[in-house]
Design an enzyme around this catalytic site. Structure first.
Site, PDB file in Angstrom:
ATOM      1  N   CYS A 133     -88.597  62.760  87.810  1.00 26.39           N
ATOM      2  CA  CYS A 133     -89.149  64.033  88.282  1.00 26.39           C
ATOM      3  C   CYS A 133     -90.289  63.822  89.278  1.00 26.39           C
ATOM      4  CB  CYS A 133     -89.610  64.865  87.091  1.00 26.39           C
ATOM      5  SG  CYS A 133     -91.144  64.260  86.379  1.00 26.39           S
TER       6      CYS A 133
ATOM      7  N   CYS B 199     -88.266  71.185  79.621  1.00 26.14           N
ATOM      8  CA  CYS B 199     -88.663  71.237  81.030  1.00 26.14           C
ATOM      9  C   CYS B 199     -87.421  71.535  81.881  1.00 26.14           C
ATOM     10  CB  CYS B 199     -89.273  69.906  81.462  1.00 26.14           C
ATOM     11  SG  CYS B 199     -89.653  69.890  83.234  1.00 26.14           S
TER      12      CYS B 199
ATOM     13  N   GLU C 120     -86.096  62.659  74.824  1.00 24.25           N
ATOM     14  CA  GLU C 120     -85.360  63.168  75.997  1.00 24.25           C
ATOM     15  C   GLU C 120     -83.961  62.545  76.065  1.00 24.25           C
ATOM     16  OE1 GLU C 120     -87.295  62.990  79.907  1.00 24.25           O
ATOM     17  OE2 GLU C 120     -85.299  62.948  80.828  1.00 24.25           O
TER      18      GLU C 120
ATOM     19  N   SER D  47     -96.156  58.421  74.945  1.00 27.79           N
ATOM     20  CA  SER D  47     -95.835  59.135  76.188  1.00 27.79           C
ATOM     21  C   SER D  47     -95.190  58.173  77.173  1.00 27.79           C
ATOM     22  CB  SER D  47     -97.118  59.727  76.776  1.00 27.79           C
ATOM     23  OG  SER D  47     -96.955  59.981  78.149  1.00 27.79           O
ATOM     24  N   SER D  48     -93.931  58.430  77.501  1.00 31.48           N
ATOM     25  CA  SER D  48     -93.179  57.524  78.371  1.00 31.48           C
ATOM     26  C   SER D  48     -93.829  57.422  79.749  1.00 31.48           C
ATOM     27  CB  SER D  48     -91.738  58.024  78.503  1.00 31.48           C
ATOM     28  OG  SER D  48     -91.051  57.328  79.500  1.00 31.48           O
ATOM     29  N   ASN D  49     -94.134  58.575  80.359  1.00 32.10           N
ATOM     30  CA  ASN D  49     -94.647  58.498  81.737  1.00 32.10           C
ATOM     31  C   ASN D  49     -96.013  57.824  81.787  1.00 32.10           C
ATOM     32  OD1 ASN D  49     -96.843  60.662  82.603  1.00 32.10           O
ATOM     33  ND2 ASN D  49     -95.635  61.533  80.946  1.00 32.10           N
TER      34      ASN D  49
ATOM     35  N   HIS E   4     -95.925  64.772  74.405  1.00 24.32           N
ATOM     36  CA  HIS E   4     -96.446  63.586  73.726  1.00 24.32           C
ATOM     37  C   HIS E   4     -97.930  63.398  73.997  1.00 24.32           C
ATOM     38  CE1 HIS E   4     -92.246  61.627  73.153  1.00 24.32           C
ATOM     39  NE2 HIS E   4     -92.609  62.343  72.103  1.00 24.32           N
TER      40      HIS E   4
ATOM     41  N   HIS F  99     -86.074  57.688  72.634  1.00 23.91           N
ATOM     42  CA  HIS F  99     -86.951  58.724  73.203  1.00 23.91           C
ATOM     43  C   HIS F  99     -86.251  60.081  73.026  1.00 23.91           C
ATOM     44  CE1 HIS F  99     -89.190  61.158  76.089  1.00 23.91           C
ATOM     45  NE2 HIS F  99     -90.160  60.261  75.942  1.00 23.91           N
TER      46      HIS F  99
ATOM     47  N   SER G  70     -98.743  64.380  80.309  1.00 24.87           N
ATOM     48  CA  SER G  70     -98.982  65.200  79.114  1.00 24.87           C
ATOM     49  C   SER G  70    -100.458  65.186  78.691  1.00 24.87           C
ATOM     50  CB  SER G  70     -98.087  64.713  77.965  1.00 24.87           C
ATOM     51  OG  SER G  70     -98.053  63.307  77.915  1.00 24.87           O
TER      52      SER G  70
HETATM   53  S1  SF4 Z   1     -92.992  64.778  83.278  1.00 25.06           S
HETATM   54 FE1  SF4 Z   1     -91.486  65.695  84.679  1.00 25.06          FE
HETATM   55  S2  SF4 Z   1     -89.674  66.088  83.415  1.00 25.06           S
HETATM   56 FE2  SF4 Z   1     -91.409  65.734  82.014  1.00 25.06          FE
HETATM   57  S3  SF4 Z   1     -92.213  67.763  81.583  1.00 25.06           S
HETATM   58 FE3  SF4 Z   1     -93.338  66.977  83.360  1.00 25.06          FE
HETATM   59  S4  SF4 Z   1     -92.223  67.755  85.171  1.00 25.06           S
HETATM   60 FE4  SF4 Z   1     -90.885  67.959  83.392  1.00 25.06          FE
END
Ligand code: SF4
Length: 327
Positions: free
Chosen positions: A200, A101, A131, A228-230, A46, A129, A273
């Site tokens: 993760c 991943c 995932e 982008s979630s993270n 993302h 999402h 990302s």
């Molecule tokens: S954020 Fe975590 S789960 Fe997502 S691609 Fe990166 S290492 Fe893998």
């Protein structure tokens, strides 16, 4: 001209994780081997900048497999896909490559194991999402129930209260997920699950780095795309840890520099990302407007590398290694 002073506190780790790096390499290697175009189902990761860079090299992004001609190469994104997708690719005679991943695949295997052992699975994650769609799609309809937050626990309807397991999306807020799991365990004391959660290492470390600086800066900027979630979680974490003035920006060109008024210490990070070049771009633009001092604040060192699929790189497999946390 005397420029106003600005200290930029760079959070570490930030930016690309091993799963994103691997996914991008898969598309690039596929282009080298198969030539243009290589089709990619959904955004490989993302980030708009990454997608545009790959498009320039010959990647064609599609929503579904019926847009891919027979015999072509198609890559599945890092977020993972429902089981029906590779099966459909096979039926259509496509040459498919899976950039899921490995840490997402691990959650898929966990869900399958629970299902085989007769448990219904509660997946903690955000509906819609990719995932979450991919993880739910590993098993037949009804086998996995989605839970978005702690408030949803009371309303859960399950088949057998004593035969449950939970899994989580990999990019959630560590703190919020802890409270969701606590609420789940309070209602279903016998529920099985991973030792902690499935979030993760990259998500955990980037959130820890933001927590370490949030109370020590006037404002905090996360470089990342809105989907982008993270990256979105990093903004929430910064706000929760004392930096109310926190925003998500996709790249330097999108910054409204009036936002910097009254800011003498800026926290800067990037989602998993977002490439480092976008952080460098923001620092370079800031230097045109401020007398910038850089402070690095690193809470963990990462050395995780994931192997490419053997079909792409048989001679140069690299071993996965563990990250080392700094005290
Ligand atoms: S954020 Fe975590 S789960 Fe997502 S691609 Fe990166 S290492 Fe893998």
């Amino acid at each position: 001209m005397i420029l106003p002073k600005l200290t930029i506190v760079l959070a570490g780790p930030r930016g690309f994780c091993a799963g994103v790096d691997r996914a991008i390499q898969i598309v690039e290697r596929a282009l080298e081997i198969s030539g243009r175009p290589v089709y990619v189902r959904h955004e490989i990761v993302h980030n708009r900048f990454v997608v545009e860079q790959l498009e320039a090299k010959g990647a064609l992004f599609v929503d579904e497999l019926d847009q891919v001609p027979e015999g072509a190469t198609v890559v599945f994104s890092a977020h993972g896909v429902p089981k029906a997708v590779p099966a459909d690719a096979l039926r259509r005679g496509l040459n498919s490559l899976d950039a899921t991943c490995p840490l997402v695949s691990k959650v898929h295997r966990e869900a399958e194991r629970h299902f085989e052992e007769g448990r219904q699975i509660i997946l903690i994650g955000h509906g819609g999402h990719p995932e979450v769609d991919g993880t739910m799609g590993q098993l037949p309809p009804g086998a996995v129930v989605l839970l978005e937050d702690a408030e949803g626990v009371d309303a859960l309807v399950v088949e057998d209260e004593n035969n449950l397991a939970y899994c989580t999306q990999t990019t959630l807020s560590v703190d919020e997920t802890e409270s969701v799991i606590a609420a789940l365990k309070a209602r279903f004391p016998t529920i099985s699950g991973p030792r902690k959660e499935d979030i993760c290492y990259a998500t955990t470390n980037r959130q820890a780095a933001v927590k370490a600086i949030a109370g020590d800066v006037d404002a905090l900027m996360v470089i990342g795309s809105a989907n982008s979630s993270n990256s979105s979680r990093l903004v929430e974490v910064a706000r929760a840890y004392g930096c109310a003035r926190s925003i998500l920006v996709s790249r330097a060109a999108d910054i409204d520099w009036r936002w910097f008024e009254g800011v003498s210490r800026l926290g800067l990070t990037a989602g998993a990302s977002a490439p480092e070049i976008l952080v460098e771009e923001v620092v370079a633009e800031a230097r045109r407007r401020f007398d910038v001092t850089i402070e690095e604040r690193t809470v963990a060192r990462e050395s995780v590398i994931f192997k490419l699929p053997a079909a792409l790189n048989p001679g140069k497999q690299r071993a996965e290694s563990a990250e080392t946390a700094l005290g």
